[in-house]
Design a protein around this motif. Structure first.
Motif, short mmCIF file in Angstrom:
data_model
loop_
_atom_site.label_atom_id
_atom_site.label_comp_id
_atom_site.label_asym_id
_atom_site.label_seq_id
_atom_site.Cartn_x
_atom_site.Cartn_y
_atom_site.Cartn_z
N HIS A 102 117.26 110.58 -47.03
CA HIS A 102 117.78 110.59 -45.67
C HIS A 102 119.04 109.73 -45.62
O HIS A 102 119.33 109.00 -46.57
N CYS A 137 119.83 111.05 -38.51
CA CYS A 137 119.81 111.30 -39.95
C CYS A 137 121.00 112.17 -40.30
O CYS A 137 121.21 113.21 -39.70
N GLU A 139 121.67 113.21 -43.50
CA GLU A 139 121.47 113.88 -44.79
C GLU A 139 120.44 114.97 -44.54
O GLU A 139 119.33 114.67 -44.10
N CYS A 141 117.46 116.94 -44.59
CA CYS A 141 116.22 116.56 -45.26
C CYS A 141 115.10 117.56 -45.02
O CYS A 141 113.96 117.30 -45.39
N HIS A 145 115.26 118.33 -39.68
CA HIS A 145 116.34 117.36 -39.83
C HIS A 145 117.09 117.09 -38.52
O HIS A 145 117.36 115.95 -38.17
N MET A 148 115.67 114.69 -36.10
CA MET A 148 115.37 113.36 -36.63
C MET A 148 116.33 112.35 -36.02
O MET A 148 117.40 112.07 -36.55
CU LIG Z 1 116.35 112.95 -42.63
#
Ligand SMILES: [Cu+2]
Length: 174
Positions: A102, A137, A139, A141, A145, A148
């Motif tokens: 993340h 977040c 990145e 994931c 995502h 998040m």
């Molecule tokens: Cu993430």
């Protein structure tokens, strides 16, 4: 013997050898950081023992006026969901992942901390102004995502409640 071909071959072998040297466990850990020995944590046992058990997460007041924030990033949330920190003091961030890679970012700031399972990411932050920052977040994931996200609340230094030992600056209930 064709020296040019041999040179290209050796160069290719060298480059191919260097790629795994900079990758560790399928995730980007720079070689230096790997050799220095980053603090290791077991991503599957975070909730059982060690620094990242639930009662140890959140904001902790240090003796010198700074604070330490411990967080866990996991699919697809940050724990704790809401973090409370004082403005104008150093914030030592310690974060690890329970699963995927993340990247913890605070919207409106330049802070962007990559979070990897098995290692502790550390960052020194400071927020000069009180306010609310969306924690996101950055990145990709997995499927959740884009959901998040959580929150960081910065309160003026003099209004930051004095946290007693064992009491964490988790503002989700406020
Ligand atoms: Cu993430």
């Amino acid at each position: 013997m064709n020296w040019r071909k041999l040179r290209i071959f050796l160069l290719t072998v060298l480059v191919l050898c260097l790629i795994p040297a900079t990758r560790y466990y399928q995730i980007d850990v720079p070689l230096l950081r790997f050799l220095k020995g980053t603090p290791q944590v077991d991503p599957l046992a975070l909730h059982l023992s060690g620094e990242f058990v639930e009662t140890n997460l959140g904001t902790e007041q240090d003796g010198d006026g700074s604070v330490t924030v411990r967080m866990v990033a996991q699919q697809y949330l940050f724990v704790p969901h809401c973090i409370l920190v004082p403005s104008g003091v150093p914030v030592h961030l310690r974060v690890t992942s329970a699963d995927a890679v993340h990247a913890l970012a605070f919207e409106g700031t330049d802070y962007n901390v990559k979070v990897l399972p098995g290692t502790i990411s550390e960052a020194q932050l400071q927020f000069s102004n009180a306010g609310q920052y969306k924690t996101v977040c950055r990145e990709f994931c997995g499927a959740g995502h884009y959901a998040m996200r959580s929150e960081l609340r910065v309160v003026p230094r003099d209004q930051f409640p004095a946290l007693r030992p064992g009491e964490r600056g988790n503002c989700a209930a406020q």
